[in-house]
Design a protein around this motif. Structure first.
Motif, PDB file in Angstrom:
ATOM      1  N   GLY A  56       0.807  -1.220   0.000  1.00 40.05           N
ATOM      2  CA  GLY A  56       0.000   0.000   0.000  1.00 40.05           C
ATOM      3  C   GLY A  56       0.834   1.262   0.000  1.00 40.05           C
ATOM      4  O   GLY A  56       0.491   2.237   0.671  1.00 40.05           O
ATOM      5  N   LEU A  61      -0.749   1.723  -4.736  1.00 39.97           N
ATOM      6  CA  LEU A  61      -2.048   2.406  -4.759  1.00 39.97           C
ATOM      7  C   LEU A  61      -2.336   3.006  -6.126  1.00 39.97           C
ATOM      8  O   LEU A  61      -3.480   2.962  -6.601  1.00 39.97           O
ATOM      9  CB  LEU A  61      -2.073   3.491  -3.683  1.00 39.97           C
ATOM     10  N   GLU A  80      -1.981  -4.345   2.756  1.00 40.68           N
ATOM     11  CA  GLU A  80      -0.908  -3.542   3.358  1.00 40.68           C
ATOM     12  C   GLU A  80      -0.620  -4.071   4.751  1.00 40.68           C
ATOM     13  O   GLU A  80      -1.542  -4.262   5.549  1.00 40.68           O
ATOM     14  CB  GLU A  80      -1.310  -2.065   3.418  1.00 40.68           C
ATOM     15  N   LEU A  85      -1.657   3.424   5.376  1.00 41.14           N
ATOM     16  CA  LEU A  85      -1.086   3.339   4.038  1.00 41.14           C
ATOM     17  C   LEU A  85       0.083   4.305   3.875  1.00 41.14           C
ATOM     18  O   LEU A  85       0.158   5.338   4.540  1.00 41.14           O
ATOM     19  CB  LEU A  85      -2.153   3.654   2.994  1.00 41.14           C
ATOM     20  N   ALA A 203      -5.672   6.193  -3.044  1.00 39.76           N
ATOM     21  CA  ALA A 203      -6.444   5.194  -2.309  1.00 39.76           C
ATOM     22  C   ALA A 203      -7.921   5.566  -2.269  1.00 39.76           C
ATOM     23  O   ALA A 203      -8.801   4.696  -2.404  1.00 39.76           O
ATOM     24  CB  ALA A 203      -5.896   5.061  -0.889  1.00 39.76           C
ATOM     25  N   VAL A 213      -9.377  -2.010   0.470  1.00 36.76           N
ATOM     26  CA  VAL A 213      -8.061  -1.892   1.086  1.00 36.76           C
ATOM     27  C   VAL A 213      -8.081  -2.642   2.409  1.00 36.76           C
ATOM     28  O   VAL A 213      -8.915  -2.372   3.269  1.00 36.76           O
ATOM     29  CB  VAL A 213      -7.668  -0.419   1.314  1.00 36.76           C
TER      30      VAL A 213
END
Length: 463
Positions: A56, A61, A80, A85, A203, A213
């Motif tokens: 991430g 991303l 991640e 992130l 993101a 995510v």
């Protein structure tokens, strides 16, 4: 030089726990060549995805964003290992939007940096992300540096960098009143931005388009699903199983890894080659005290040493108004070793045994000693900085943050210069694309890199 874009034929063997002939009726074939996606899409459970991106950071991303915008019907997830992130290379970035002047003509770095900088400025304007196109001077302070400076200028023209010009002492003073130099390259399109803010915007775009995510998901293993007696739909449709350190599993059809400092280890988890190995180099920054920040207006860089990928200690304005001085380049004794005494025996032994570090160190011993000396003694770094701005003194600076560069190194001790992307063969290998070497200017180039990755994924996986 290691090829910039390659597939390692034969590098990925038979997957652990898998079957050589694939799964009857699944999304593979006996020949190992993946078939088109099997529907999947939004109806898949939250633990199953058509495509998973491991990592991430800004490249992961950006790639996830590019893939879901291009293929909105697919289910795509980002994994991640941290709770937030973009906290490693992206979060410790100096924030410079590079122009593309430094890189070998026709290399991926040259092409993607020039393209990526233009895309990044456009993206920031569209999203309302603050940036400053403050420019950069690459300054020759010694007569012997001028031929290298002129060669760098010619390289920049070859790379299509816009607005470059060679300027003399009087024009240097107009742009940077406190900087001295004999000649400089003026790079007006260089800028600064907060790359973590950019990555979090990527993101947000990804999630708003339907992407998922998953944080706190540290990948421990990548393997083919074992076919259950009931021949479960998930086992056939999503044949890759990604396990984390907590024992949780994610299933998917295809994987893109953007693992930065761990790119070699994640590649090895998938049964692919760990080479080139990642060697972490810590870069320590100093901070100019606020009352002295008037000494620097834009980026001021030295003429780089072409033997190394590091650009030398430089002056970098930040979006918050501070001025960073640095970085140096010293070996980190831990992959995420942001402090001088951070240490991991596993990481150190891995570097010594499996990489070409010993050969690199023996070939560049004096350079390494100099960098270590500057890291330990502020006065040594200040003396170097005074070549450009004589008014700076030791009392004007403070120790600042540090970053760790994920630098790929081959077994002969050669620093891998260009971006490297590869894949393999076999049950897992032909379903994986690895981003293997993407240090600076990867942040600048992230949107251009993501477009190239989306192209490669579409072609390789027949989306």
């Amino acid at each position: 030089m290691v090829p910039a874009l390659r597939y390692l034929v034969g590098a990925c063997g038979r997957a652990r726990g898998g079957f050589a002939g694939g799964f009857p009726g699944a999304c593979g074939s006996a020949s190992g060549r993946p078939r088109p996606l099997c529907g999947g899409g939004r109806s898949a459970s939250t633990s199953s995805f058509d495509i998973v991106i491991v990592g991430g950071g800004i490249v992961g991303l950006a790639s996830a964003r590019a893939l879901i915008l291009r293929h909105p019907s697919l289910s795509i997830g980002v994994l991640e290992k941290e709770k937030d992130l973009a906290v490693h290379q992206t979060g410790h970035n100096s924030g410079v939007i590079h122009s593309g002047i430094y890189y070998k003509p026709e290399s991926l770095k040259a092409k993607l940096c020039v393209q990526g900088a233009a895309l990044l400025y456009e993206y920031c304007q569209q999203k309302g992300i603050s940036y400053k196109q403050c420019g950069k001077l690459i300054v020759a302070v010694e007569q012997e540096e001028i031929p290298r400076l002129q060669a760098l200028y010619e390289r920049g023209l070859q790379n299509g960098v816009q607005g470059l010009r060679l300027i003399q002492q009087e024009d240097i003073k107009k742009k940077e009143p406190y900087c001295r130099g004999l000649m400089a390259i003026d790079c007006p399109h260089t800028g600064i931005v907060d790359y973590r803010q950019v990555a979090l915007s990527f993101a947000q775009d990804f999630q708003e388009a339907g992407g998922s995510v998953l944080t706190n998901f540290e990948v421990k293993d990548i393997e083919m699903a074992k076919e259950s007696p009931s021949r479960s739909i998930d086992g056939m449709q999503y044949p890759i199983v990604i396990k984390n350190t907590k024992g949780e599993e994610i299933r998917c059809q295809y994987v893109v890894t953007c693992a930065g400092l761990y790119s070699d280890r994640v590649s090895e988890l998938s049964g692919c080659t760990p080479d080139p190995r990642i060697v972490p180099f810590r870069g320590d920054y100093l901070l100019l005290k606020p009352e002295k920040c008037y000494l620097v207006k834009g980026n001021i860089y030295p003429v780089p040493d072409s033997r190394f990928p590091f650009l030398g200690v430089h002056f970098t304005p930040r979006m918050d108004g501070s001025i960073w001085l640095g970085p140096n380049a010293v070996l980190a004794f831990k992959r995420e070793g942001y402090r001088p005494f951070d240490f991991s025996a596993t990481d150190v032994m891995d570097i010594i045994i499996n990489s070409g570090l010993i050969k690199l160190a023996s070939q560049n011993f004096s350079y390494g000693v100099t960098e270590m000396y500057k890291a330990c003694f502020l006065g040594a770094t200040v003396k170097y900085l005074q070549k450009f701005i004589p008014e700076i003194t030791v009392s004007d600076i403070l120790r600042g943050p540090a970053g760790v560069r994920a630098q790929a190194l081959d077994r002969d001790g050669n620093l891998v210069e260009d971006f490297v992307f590869d894949a393999g063969v076999g049950n897992i290998g032909n379903r994986v694309l690895h981003v293997r070497n993407a240090p600076s200017p990867a942040a600048t180039s992230s949107l251009a890199i993501s477009g190239m990755i989306a192209d490669e994924v579409q072609q390789r996986f027949e989306l």
